[in-house]
Design a protein around this motif. Structure first.
Motif, short mmCIF file in Angstrom:
data_model
loop_
_atom_site.label_atom_id
_atom_site.label_comp_id
_atom_site.label_asym_id
_atom_site.label_seq_id
_atom_site.Cartn_x
_atom_site.Cartn_y
_atom_site.Cartn_z
N VAL A 1 0.90 -1.37 -0.12
CA VAL A 1 0.03 -0.12 0.03
C VAL A 1 0.87 1.13 -0.04
O VAL A 1 1.67 1.47 1.09
CB VAL A 1 -0.95 0.08 1.46
N ASP A 2 0.84 2.12 -1.02
CA ASP A 2 1.50 3.42 -0.98
C ASP A 2 3.02 2.97 -0.94
O ASP A 2 3.74 3.68 -0.24
CB ASP A 2 1.17 4.20 -0.04
N SER A 3 3.51 2.13 -1.61
CA SER A 3 4.75 1.64 -1.78
C SER A 3 5.52 1.07 -0.35
O SER A 3 6.80 1.10 -0.32
CB SER A 3 5.76 2.67 -2.27
N LYS A 4 4.47 0.64 0.46
CA LYS A 4 5.19 0.16 1.93
C LYS A 4 4.38 -1.44 1.79
O LYS A 4 3.20 -1.33 1.48
CB LYS A 4 4.47 1.01 2.86
N PRO B 1 -7.37 -1.17 -0.11
CA PRO B 1 -6.51 -0.53 -0.97
C PRO B 1 -5.23 -1.58 -0.91
O PRO B 1 -4.84 -2.13 0.18
CB PRO B 1 -6.00 0.92 -0.57
N GLY B 2 -4.46 -1.39 -2.21
CA GLY B 2 -3.18 -2.07 -2.11
C GLY B 2 -3.22 -3.26 -3.06
O GLY B 2 -4.23 -3.72 -3.74
N GLU B 3 -2.30 -3.96 -3.22
CA GLU B 3 -2.11 -4.95 -4.33
C GLU B 3 -0.91 -6.11 -3.63
O GLU B 3 -0.16 -5.90 -2.76
CB GLU B 3 -1.33 -4.74 -5.58
N ASN C 1 9.96 -1.17 1.97
CA ASN C 1 9.44 -0.36 0.83
C ASN C 1 9.51 -1.27 -0.42
O ASN C 1 10.32 -2.40 -0.38
CB ASN C 1 10.62 0.59 0.75
N ASN D 1 9.58 -0.66 -4.57
CA ASN D 1 9.86 0.32 -5.80
C ASN D 1 9.21 -0.50 -6.94
O ASN D 1 9.83 -1.48 -7.31
CB ASN D 1 11.50 0.81 -5.94
N LYS D 2 7.80 -0.28 -7.27
CA LYS D 2 7.34 -0.92 -8.38
C LYS D 2 8.10 -0.86 -9.74
O LYS D 2 8.08 -1.75 -10.39
CB LYS D 2 5.64 -0.48 -8.48
#
Length: 108
Positions: free
Chosen positions: A8-11, A31-33, A57, A59-60
């Motif tokens: 979620v939000d890069s975390k 939310p999130g993947e 963290n 980084n997609k």
């Protein structure tokens, strides 16, 4: 069984151990993947550089997982996605800890 992390939000907000089929029926409306993560950070099979824990963290763009920055002076190596001190640690076989104030490795 495989490991999966919720991002979620890069975390990383959750890590679970499950069969891939689990996601065929799992409903997660938050939310999130979810992404598959790999516990052996040194393996060629690790497609995301490092294993992860909650709070780490992601980084997609680089498809890279990496730890929380341990000290403000450390820099992220974008080849390995591991934080590095501004001074190389001694390799004399003794144990050292990083001294952020003095920017030195202190023997423990």
């Amino acid at each position: 069984m495989s490991y999966y992390a919720k991002i979620v939000d890069s975390k990383v907000v959750n890590v679970i151990n499950a069969e891939a089929e689990f996601f065929d029926t799992f409903v997660d409306d938050s939310p999130g993947e979810w992404i598959e993560v790999y516990p052996d950070a040194n393996s060629e099979a690790n497609k995301r550089y490092n294993f992860c824990g909650i709070g780490d963290n992601y980084n997609k763009t680089a498809n890279a997982l990496y730890a929380v920055k341990p000290y403000s002076s450390w820099v992220l190596n974008e080849t390995s996605y591991i934080w590095e001190a501004p001074v190389t640690a001694p390799s004399d076989g003794n144990d050292y800890s990083w001294n952020e104030t003095d920017q030195t490795w202190d023997e423990v």
